[in-house]
Design a protein around this motif. Sequence first.
Motif, PDB file in Angstrom:
ATOM      1  N   PHE A   7       4.181  -1.298   1.841  1.00 16.90           N
ATOM      2  CA  PHE A   7       3.488  -0.917   0.724  1.00 16.90           C
ATOM      3  C   PHE A   7       1.885  -0.219   0.347  1.00 16.90           C
ATOM      4  N   MET A   8       1.378  -0.245   1.580  1.00 21.59           N
ATOM      5  CA  MET A   8      -0.081   0.274   1.596  1.00 21.59           C
ATOM      6  C   MET A   8       0.000   1.750   1.615  1.00 21.59           C
ATOM      7  N   LYS A   9      -1.007   2.427   1.189  1.00 25.77           N
ATOM      8  CA  LYS A   9      -1.089   3.623   1.048  1.00 25.77           C
ATOM      9  C   LYS A   9      -0.278   4.587   2.299  1.00 25.77           C
ATOM     10  N   SER A  10      -0.450   3.953   3.471  1.00 27.55           N
ATOM     11  CA  SER A  10       0.038   4.846   4.573  1.00 27.55           C
ATOM     12  C   SER A  10       1.404   4.051   4.973  1.00 27.55           C
TER      13      SER A  10
ATOM     14  N   PRO B  90       4.937   3.729  -0.165  1.00 28.55           N
ATOM     15  CA  PRO B  90       3.736   3.136  -0.791  1.00 28.55           C
ATOM     16  C   PRO B  90       3.947   2.835  -2.245  1.00 28.55           C
ATOM     17  N   ASN B  91       3.269   1.677  -2.531  1.00 28.32           N
ATOM     18  CA  ASN B  91       3.596   1.285  -4.005  1.00 28.32           C
ATOM     19  C   ASN B  91       2.302   0.643  -4.428  1.00 28.32           C
ATOM     20  N   GLU B  92       1.455   1.260  -5.210  1.00 22.33           N
ATOM     21  CA  GLU B  92       0.001   0.784  -5.571  1.00 22.33           C
ATOM     22  C   GLU B  92       0.063  -0.594  -6.304  1.00 22.33           C
ATOM     23  N   GLN B  93       1.030  -0.838  -7.138  1.00 23.74           N
ATOM     24  CA  GLN B  93       1.394  -2.219  -7.756  1.00 23.74           C
ATOM     25  C   GLN B  93       1.480  -3.404  -6.541  1.00 23.74           C
TER      26      GLN B  93
ATOM     27  N   ALA C 255       1.024  -3.197  -3.487  1.00 19.56           N
ATOM     28  CA  ALA C 255      -0.183  -3.304  -2.542  1.00 19.56           C
ATOM     29  C   ALA C 255      -1.273  -4.005  -2.765  1.00 19.56           C
ATOM     30  N   LYS C 256      -1.227  -4.464  -4.276  1.00 14.81           N
ATOM     31  CA  LYS C 256      -2.393  -5.335  -4.915  1.00 14.81           C
ATOM     32  C   LYS C 256      -2.341  -6.734  -3.995  1.00 14.81           C
TER      33      LYS C 256
ATOM     34  N   THR D 295      -4.632  -7.545  -0.191  1.00 13.40           N
ATOM     35  CA  THR D 295      -6.018  -8.307   0.287  1.00 13.40           C
ATOM     36  C   THR D 295      -6.031  -9.785  -0.313  1.00 13.40           C
TER      37      THR D 295
END
Length: 604
Positions: free
Chosen positions: A46-49, A53-56, A58-59, A62
């Motif tokens: 799910f990270m950008k690369s 990819p899924n912005e939500q 990917a939260k 971290t």
Amino acid sequence: MQEVTTTKSAKSSLKTKVQFLGSKLSGMVMPNIGAFIAWGLIAAIFMKSGWFPNEQLAKMITPMVTYLLPLLIGFTGGSMVDQHRGGVVGAIATMGVIVGSNIPMFIGAMAMGPLGGWVIKKFDSWAQPRTKKGFEMLVNNFSAGILGMILAIIGFFGIGPVVSGLSAILAVGVDWLIKHQLIPLVNIFIEPAKILFLNNAINQGILTPLGIQASAQAGKSILFLLEPNPGPGLGVLLAFMFFGRGSAQSSASGAAIIHFFGGIHEIYFPYVLMKPALFLSVIAGGVSGTFTFNLLGAGLKASPSPGSIISILLMTPKGLGNYIAVLSGVVVATVISFVISMVILKSDKSPATDLATSQAQVSAMKNATKTAADTTITTEALAKSTAIQHIIFACDAGMGSSAMGASILRDKVDKAGLQIPVTNTSISNLQDETGLLVVTQNELATRALEKTPRAMHVAVDNFLNSPKYDQIVQILQKKQAATATPEPTNSPAATAATAGSMGIAGLELSKVNTVEFVYQEHNLGSATMAQSIFKNELHKAGVTKIAVGKVAVNEIQDVDSILVIANRETAQQLSANLTKAQLLIVADLVQAPEYPELAAQFKS
């Protein structure tokens, strides 16, 4: 002579300490490896690369690496010292070093978790004898909270900055090795250390924490590939397949499959010890494989566990180039190890060494002090013991070779018709109980005995191939035959035994208003599942007046309104004590075909 003995003793003592430290470090990481894999998969997907990819989503990346993973390690470390209470204080203490630093605090968690468990354990040993009756809960709760708070503050201001500085120094050192193409030299130490069973100390204690810090910043890390690379071991096994002799050659193909796809690296260690020159093969394979990884920029998202090619590929970041880099390193390591092994085996004119002898050498290499056979019970002593109700294979991490050993013995136990569960776990998770047989490796036997003094213990040279397995099964068969006593033909147990094998026609259900599933300590979960399954069968049959519960084997009430359901193992303890309650014996509490028919009988 005395000097030589002293030197050997000192070396053995050092190895014991290193193995003990490695066991503790891996014991904090391995039970939580699923969480590490989950984090790696979420990051890879799910990270950008990532793959998708899924912005939500990917939260989550971290917070998981910053808070979840260190807290799990801290809790596990504390619980290793003082069970759940120690785990809670360890997690609170770990929170201090997490907030007090700006990097993933795995090393800090490995320090603060056990420290928190030790502090609360020491406090309890002092406070409990001095606590007035009625104030126990108040003292327990506030002591954990206050001590946890103090440790968190110490971690925030003191431990966190120190560990951050240490981690930064180690990270700089690793970066320097990578930039100067020197990282492959690390395998000169890693490959022999694996065969000395120090791999947990290296991989879980050092490489995994540093690798996660690097992966959190760069998206991948080569450190995850240094120890799990299956190439060096595969090369040795392939060489034995083509150029070995005797049992080593015939068994090498099966060992190669288990090693490469199953990730059980321990299986190739005896082959290396058969010909010590093969240490050169695995070292050269490891160095060349890591050189290829470094040259092509290979790395993984998280630590693969076990070290199977399947796990490695699942942890590989998205991109054809990443897969080519990873597979190239594995292939190069395999080829180099194979070629050197081939030369060594073909040029060796010495008599063939028996594989069993080599497997015994594995134990000798692993023994940290004098043999632990003095502290374990032999199979002869096992024959004189009380009934065995549960067999557990225990090792450092509770995975890998112990799982293989448990599978091997479980198959033998099943074929012998013994209704004894065989499982595996880590030594840190062992629970002391009677009726337990613990099977462990020689060098771990002393620790297992300290953890479970009431259990029976058998130490083996190698989990994957021990003649003691057949001896254990034979002894258990004889014990079962000796303890089996014929029941009177008109007893409830005899009637139930007939019902258990021929259906439920022999049961008199008119007085029954309660069904109790009987459990022992090791099968409480099975009884709970069976209770739920049978409730569902009664619901489908429209029966609402039958209560369904579970009860410990020593707490069952002998009244005619109760139908007792137990497996054969538990029924042996019940049959002599039941004169009124009826007993239905099933082969498996969870998968018993009798349940639908029994529910239908209650309806009629």
